[in-house]
Design a protein around this motif. Sequence first.
Motif, mmCIF file in Angstrom:
data_model
loop_
_atom_site.group_PDB
_atom_site.id
_atom_site.type_symbol
_atom_site.label_atom_id
_atom_site.label_comp_id
_atom_site.label_asym_id
_atom_site.label_seq_id
_atom_site.Cartn_x
_atom_site.Cartn_y
_atom_site.Cartn_z
ATOM 1 N N GLN A 1 36.479 104.741 61.289
ATOM 2 C CA GLN A 1 37.007 104.245 62.561
ATOM 3 C C GLN A 1 35.880 103.897 63.528
ATOM 4 O O GLN A 1 35.932 102.887 64.226
ATOM 5 N N GLU A 2 34.847 104.727 63.576
ATOM 6 C CA GLU A 2 33.698 104.451 64.443
ATOM 7 C C GLU A 2 33.002 103.159 64.024
ATOM 8 O O GLU A 2 32.627 102.340 64.867
ATOM 9 N N GLN A 3 32.845 102.968 62.711
ATOM 10 C CA GLN A 3 32.189 101.765 62.225
ATOM 11 C C GLN A 3 33.005 100.520 62.537
ATOM 12 O O GLN A 3 32.465 99.497 62.943
ATOM 13 N N ILE A 4 34.306 100.605 62.355
ATOM 14 C CA ILE A 4 35.191 99.485 62.663
ATOM 15 C C ILE A 4 35.142 99.193 64.159
ATOM 16 O O ILE A 4 35.062 98.037 64.581
ATOM 17 N N SER A 5 35.160 100.239 64.957
ATOM 18 C CA SER A 5 35.075 100.080 66.414
ATOM 19 C C SER A 5 33.777 99.403 66.813
ATOM 20 O O SER A 5 33.757 98.530 67.684
ATOM 21 N N ASN A 6 32.681 99.752 66.182
ATOM 22 C CA ASN A 6 31.379 99.145 66.473
ATOM 23 C C ASN A 6 31.354 97.658 66.103
ATOM 24 O O ASN A 6 30.670 96.863 66.744
ATOM 25 N N THR B 1 33.842 95.593 66.279
ATOM 26 C CA THR B 1 34.685 94.806 67.199
ATOM 27 C C THR B 1 34.117 94.745 68.605
ATOM 28 O O THR B 1 34.701 94.104 69.460
ATOM 29 N N LYS B 2 33.006 95.398 68.858
ATOM 30 C CA LYS B 2 32.398 95.389 70.189
ATOM 31 C C LYS B 2 31.565 94.152 70.391
ATOM 32 O O LYS B 2 30.970 93.570 69.607
#
Length: 149
Positions: free
Chosen positions: A141-146, A148-149
């Motif tokens: 989830q953290e990687q996916i969030s990064n 999309t930033k």
Amino acid sequence: TPSLSATLCNSSPDEETAEHIHKHPAIKFMGWQEDIRPFLAAADAFVFPSYREGFPNVILQAGAMGLPCIVTNINGCNEIIENGKNGIIIPPHDSEYLYRTMCGFLSSPRLVEQLASAARPQIVQKYDRRTLWEALRKVYQEQISNLTK
């Protein structure tokens, strides 16, 4: 009674060592095994003198089956085994130390029993698959969030 027999799997020894392995009466060369549980169930302890590992699942498997482990002081192994609690950590590349530690297991059944009693509870507590899956999910989830930033 325990003995210093050995089971070797998925190894590539030199020709002289291979001949010794195949001829020695206390060594049973089993070759590659898809399911090691029967071998772990027959053992009193697990010895894993690796020189390099990522995260050695076989130590988790041995511990989950209540086996104390003798492992080398390398990454992965020394993260799973707590020296003197659920196994013994030895220096890498020191066959004499390994031999003495194995002999110590033979001469100290109480120590082996004590280490064995902590092996499974420690694995269950620290490496429950649901906990690992949740930690992995968070990383993803953290990687996916990064991204999309």
